[in-house]
Design an enzyme around this catalytic site. Structure first.
Site, PDB file in Angstrom:
ATOM      1  CG  ASP A  94       6.076 -13.809  -3.386  1.00  0.00           C
ATOM      2  OD1 ASP A  94       5.508 -13.117  -4.253  1.00  0.00           O
ATOM      3  OD2 ASP A  94       5.478 -14.595  -2.638  1.00  0.00           O
ATOM      4  CG  ASP A 129       0.079 -12.372  -6.749  1.00  0.00           C
ATOM      5  OD1 ASP A 129      -0.857 -12.872  -7.396  1.00  0.00           O
ATOM      6  OD2 ASP A 129      -0.025 -12.040  -5.561  1.00  0.00           O
TER       7      ASP A 129
END
Length: 407
Positions: free
Chosen positions: A122, A183
């Site tokens: 992330d 993701d």
């Protein structure tokens, strides 16, 4: 409508209206976002008794609440870059120097994240949504250095024996092996950018290898995607595909499919390799065919509770933004098809059904974060707002025929 235009519309897929763009006022929607940005800033200022704590980032507003729940910046809080990114987008639209100052202050709070070891994938969300937009709009060389440093840090998660980035180092034991989640496709963009902007050229190769391996193993024959792919930690052998946030291992989790559409559109932009353009159209068309009539997906397309299952506005925002970009790369017929679908999504998202309006300072309602964990269900979530304003700005550029660099 003249005969020529009517016939043109009739050639499109039946599930996209040829008048999808009619009567949608993108400036009205962007002005609404600006109003909500000021409401949020006032709320944050009041919470600090007149002083904003720039290390606290808005994250969500649960369905029954009316004020932002903010979280402290740290490398485990993956959503920390979205609020600064929203401020940069609002500044891009309004040219309000006060908004720019707030964007600079919130962005600066994330610098320490770029100086830490990689916690997970992330890092791209954290740094590129904030510093990426900051550099795009200001060309501040200090911002560029931070992005390049973060890209090098993210690269430490790439494992050559697997050919992908390790998404969740902390979950290797829980998931039974080396894991890569959909993701992660979103976090390749910082690597492509760095490789093209004085960073290490091998970052480009890492990103391409990850995209190829994900394309091979993270999709079923019908182009629906797995959320999680697990590989053998030592050999890199594919073990299985499954889910962590979706309904089941075999279901199409809406936001996972959205990440795939956005991610592979971006990979085509950066590589100009037509295999990605052909592939992402299949992934996007699979998603579009299964949408409900209002074009806002249920949180998972296979939830047996449909039509009583929660929606996910965040997935709709991500896909709308991706389709607008994708529409600039495809044939004329598909261009109209994808643009009209995106506008239909934005029209619904901008209606009283989904805008927060006077009730909350967020842009949107009805997103679903992690339903299996009982988290952020039917909530306002910051990344929905981020991709909503991004999609609106992309539509505005298309309508005005201005196409600046995406980053």
């Amino acid at each position: 409508m003249n005969i020529k235009n009517l016939l043109s519309c009739m050639t499109l897929s039946l599930f996209v209206s040829c008048t999808a763009g009619d009567n949608f006022d993108v400036d009205k929607a962007l002005n609404y976002c600006d109003t909500q940005v000021h409401r949020t800033l006032n709320e944050l200022r009041a919470a600090g008794k007149g002083e904003i704590d720039y290390t606290m980032m808005p994250r969500n507003i649960e369905d029954s609440l009316h004020t932002w729940h903010s979280r402290k910046i740290n490398r485990e809080e993956w959503c920390g870059g979205f609020w600064p990114g929203i401020l940069w987008y609002d500044y891009e639209y309004t040219h309000n120097t006060e908004i720019k100052k707030e964007a600079e202050r919130f962005t600066a709070s994330l610098k320490s994240i770029s100086e830490m070891s990689a916690f997970d994938h992330d890092l791209g969300f954290l740094i590129f949504c904030s510093y990426g937009n900051a550099y795009r709009l200001t060309r501040n060389e200090e911002y560029k250095k931070i992005i390049l440093n973060a890209a090098d840090t993210l690269a430490t998660l790439f494992q050559p024996q697997v050919g992908t980035f390790l998404s969740w180092p902390r979950n290797v034991g829980m998931l039974g092996g080396y894991n890569t989640i959909m993701d992660n496709m979103m976090n390749l963009e910082i690597l492509f950018w760095a490789a093209k902007n004085d960073g290490n050229p091998y970052l480009f190769d890492f990103a391409v290898e990850h995209a190829d391996k994900t394309m091979k193993h993270a999709f079923r024959p019908d182009y629906t995607s797995y959320h999680v792919v697990v590989y053998d930690t030592l050999t890199g052998k594919f073990l299985r595909g499954g889910t962590h946030q979706g309904y089941s291992d075999d279901s199409m989790w809406a936001r996972g499919q959205a990440w795939a559409i956005y991610g592979y559109t971006m990979v085509y932009r950066e590589t100009k390799d037509f295999k990605y353009l052909e592939f992402v159209q299949q992934v996007a068309d699979t998603y579009l065919r299964r949408l409900p009539n209002d074009y806002i997906p249920y949180w998972d397309f296979n939830d047996p509770a449909i039509p009583n299952a929660p929606r996910d506005a965040s997935a709709a925002c991500v896909v709308a933004s991706a389709l607008l970009e994708l529409s600039t790369y495809v044939t004329e017929e598909k261009k109209t098809h994808y643009k009209n679908a995106a506008v239909k999504m934005l029209k619904e998202l901008s209606s009283a059904n989904y805008q927060s309006r006077n009730g909350k300072p967020s842009f949107l309602l009805h997103s679903t974060g992690h339903l299996p964990a009982g988290s952020e269900i039917n909530a306002s979530i910051i990344y929905a707002d981020y991709y909503y304003i991004e999609a609106l700005l992309r539509l505005k550029r298309i309508e005005e025929k201005t196409f600046p660099k995406y980053r």
